[in-house]
Design a protein around this motif. Structure first.
Motif, PDB file in Angstrom:
ATOM      1  N   LEU A  50     -82.624  82.486  25.919  1.00 57.27           N
ATOM      2  CA  LEU A  50     -82.085  81.230  26.433  1.00 57.27           C
ATOM      3  C   LEU A  50     -80.578  81.410  26.545  1.00 57.27           C
ATOM      4  N   PHE A  51     -80.073  81.475  27.779  1.00 52.87           N
ATOM      5  CA  PHE A  51     -78.634  81.516  28.015  1.00 52.87           C
ATOM      6  C   PHE A  51     -78.116  80.077  27.983  1.00 52.87           C
ATOM      7  N   VAL A  52     -77.072  79.834  27.214  1.00 53.73           N
ATOM      8  CA  VAL A  52     -76.494  78.494  27.114  1.00 53.73           C
ATOM      9  C   VAL A  52     -75.021  78.583  27.499  1.00 53.73           C
ATOM     10  N   VAL A  53     -74.650  77.901  28.572  1.00 47.23           N
ATOM     11  CA  VAL A  53     -73.290  77.979  29.110  1.00 47.23           C
ATOM     12  C   VAL A  53     -72.696  76.575  29.163  1.00 47.23           C
ATOM     13  N   SER A  54     -71.578  76.403  28.496  1.00 51.29           N
ATOM     14  CA  SER A  54     -70.858  75.137  28.503  1.00 51.29           C
ATOM     15  C   SER A  54     -69.598  75.306  29.342  1.00 51.29           C
ATOM     16  N   LEU A  55     -69.530  74.593  30.472  1.00 46.34           N
ATOM     17  CA  LEU A  55     -68.402  74.715  31.379  1.00 46.34           C
ATOM     18  C   LEU A  55     -67.332  73.670  31.053  1.00 46.34           C
ATOM     19  N   ASP A  56     -66.066  73.963  31.439  1.00 44.45           N
ATOM     20  CA  ASP A  56     -65.002  72.981  31.247  1.00 44.45           C
ATOM     21  C   ASP A  56     -64.846  72.116  32.496  1.00 44.45           C
ATOM     22  N   GLU A  57     -63.794  71.296  32.532  1.00 43.94           N
ATOM     23  CA  GLU A  57     -63.608  70.369  33.641  1.00 43.94           C
ATOM     24  C   GLU A  57     -63.479  71.063  34.990  1.00 43.94           C
ATOM     25  N   GLY A  58     -63.005  72.293  34.986  1.00 39.11           N
ATOM     26  CA  GLY A  58     -62.869  73.046  36.227  1.00 39.11           C
ATOM     27  C   GLY A  58     -64.077  73.895  36.554  1.00 39.11           C
ATOM     28  N   GLY A  63     -65.769  83.194  28.793  1.00 43.47           N
ATOM     29  CA  GLY A  63     -66.767  84.054  28.168  1.00 43.47           C
ATOM     30  C   GLY A  63     -67.974  84.273  29.064  1.00 43.47           C
ATOM     31  N   PHE A  64     -68.286  83.271  29.890  1.00 40.88           N
ATOM     32  CA  PHE A  64     -69.377  83.393  30.852  1.00 40.88           C
ATOM     33  C   PHE A  64     -69.072  84.493  31.864  1.00 40.88           C
ATOM     34  N   TYR A  65     -67.831  84.572  32.339  1.00 40.65           N
ATOM     35  CA  TYR A  65     -67.461  85.619  33.287  1.00 40.65           C
ATOM     36  C   TYR A  65     -67.513  86.992  32.640  1.00 40.65           C
ATOM     37  N   ASP A  66     -67.148  87.070  31.359  1.00 42.98           N
ATOM     38  CA  ASP A  66     -67.293  88.337  30.637  1.00 42.98           C
ATOM     39  C   ASP A  66     -68.762  88.742  30.567  1.00 42.98           C
ATOM     40  N   LEU A  67     -69.644  87.757  30.347  1.00 39.72           N
ATOM     41  CA  LEU A  67     -71.080  88.044  30.309  1.00 39.72           C
ATOM     42  C   LEU A  67     -71.568  88.545  31.660  1.00 39.72           C
ATOM     43  N   LEU A  68     -71.153  87.886  32.753  1.00 38.47           N
ATOM     44  CA  LEU A  68     -71.540  88.346  34.086  1.00 38.47           C
ATOM     45  C   LEU A  68     -71.091  89.776  34.331  1.00 38.47           C
ATOM     46  N   ALA A  69     -69.852  90.077  33.944  1.00 37.11           N
ATOM     47  CA  ALA A  69     -69.328  91.431  34.143  1.00 37.11           C
ATOM     48  C   ALA A  69     -70.155  92.452  33.379  1.00 37.11           C
TER      49      ALA A  69
END
Length: 352
Positions: A50-58, A63-69
């Motif tokens: 289960l991938f859980v990603v919490s995004l900010d206002e933008g 850390g999500f981009y590090d995971l994608l990389a």
């Protein structure tokens, strides 16, 4: 699924979750054992994720981009895993885009995904309006129910194992000039001995797009096994999909999008989807771009068929190639080997 863990591994990049996201996750995991990871440092094999990603206002989570990389640069790091995704954000945008990017990157790293693998918590949770109405509960309660259901489904998922898979290939291309059909020809040759294969060309006749009938109208025609607009979709495509174990979409890149006829066909599946579960049907794709953008089209295919219509997504579901001039695809260096590997992966995902 062979050799897969019965427990859940939660991957939550980017540090602390938002309070709402943390509460939804905590509630979904009550009574369950789960390993929680904040990053990937090595391969995971045979896990239920289960991938859980919490995004900010933008709409950003670094850390999500590090995971994608990491996923994009470590092929097979999620070998034989099966996944699901929870994305939460304070606004109404970016949750689905983040989910699609993550599903494609993880899929190309070896992770399969259950049908409807994405739960989104948008800012005001209005995306749960229908679910809340159907369940007779609040929007927040519907969000909790959807997340708990997602965890249940990824833990229960078992990949179908078939003696002789039935494949349906859909395309809207000209066989005389299409690089996409030429690549499918290479792949099909490797599949024919072990699969029953049907092809339907959506160029023949008039294929009307979905015009958004009221829910009750769509449901009525779906219960009758059809659609208000009839035509090739009802006469050929619906029966073929009911019979198929897997759908193969043949997708040339048209302006960084699926072709109009393929898009119309996917839209018209709504009537069938209202009465037929696609959870045990897989979807594959062959995507050919003249210059670039194959990943965009692959995301569209996965988004439409896996996230929306509920087909399960086998690991490495798509073959992505770049070819422009007529016949160029068959002259690409190493193309026979890549086509063979793609066909073998299809068989590995579907057959005994």
């Amino acid at each position: 699924m062979i050799g897969i863990s019965e427990e859940l591994t939660v991957i939550r990049p980017g540090g602390a979750l938002s309070p709402r996201c943390a509460g939804v996750l905590e509630a979904a995991l009550v009574g369950r054992q789960a390993e929680v990871l904040s990053r990937l440092e090595g391969p995971l094999t045979g896990r239920r994720l289960l991938f859980v990603v919490s995004l900010d206002e933008g709409g950003v989570n670094r850390g999500f981009y590090d995971l994608l990389a990491h996923l994009r640069t470590h092929p097979n790091c999620l070998d034989r895993c099966v996944g699901s995704v929870l994305v939460d954000a304070p606004g109404d945008l970016y949750t689905k885009a983040a989910g699609r990017d993550l599903v494609l990157a993880a899929n190309l790293a070896g992770c399969a995904f259950v049908g409807r693998p994405l739960v989104e918590g948008t800012g005001d949770l209005r995306n749960f309006t229908v679910q809340a109405r159907n369940a007779g509960c609040s929007l927040e309660a519907a969000y909790h129910l959807a997340t708990a259901d997602l965890v249940e489904r990824v833990l229960a998922f078992s990949r179908p194992r078939l003696e002789r898979p039935k494949l349906l290939a859909l395309h809207a291309s000209s066989r005389a000039t299409s690089n996409t059909l030429a690549l499918w020809g290479l792949v099909r040759t490797r599949l024919e001995e072990r699969c029953d294969i049907t092809e339907i060309c959506l160029r023949n006749g008039t294929l009307e797009d979905c015009a958004g009938c009221p829910y009750t109208t769509c449901l009525h025609f779906g219960e009758q096994g059809g659609c208000f607009y009839g035509g090739v979709m009802v006469q050929e495509v619906y029966p073929a999909i009911r019979e198929a174990d897997a759908l193969v979409l043949l997708c040339p890149n048209y302006n960084d999008a699926l072709s109009a006829n393929l898009t119309a066909a996917i839209n018209r599946l709504t009537a069938l989807y209202r009465t037929t579960s696609f959870a045990d049907k897989a979807v594959f794709a062959i995507v050919v771009s003249g210059y670039s953008g194959g990943d965009i089209v692959a995301c569209q295919a996965a988004g439409a068929m896996n996230m929306n219509k509920g087909f399960w997504l086998p690991a490495n579901f798509c073959l992505l190639e770049t070819a422009n001039d007529k016949g160029e695809a068959l002259a690409l260096p190493g193309i026979q080997d890549r086509a063979d590997r793609f066909a073998e992966n299809m068989l590995c995902q579907l057959a005994y």
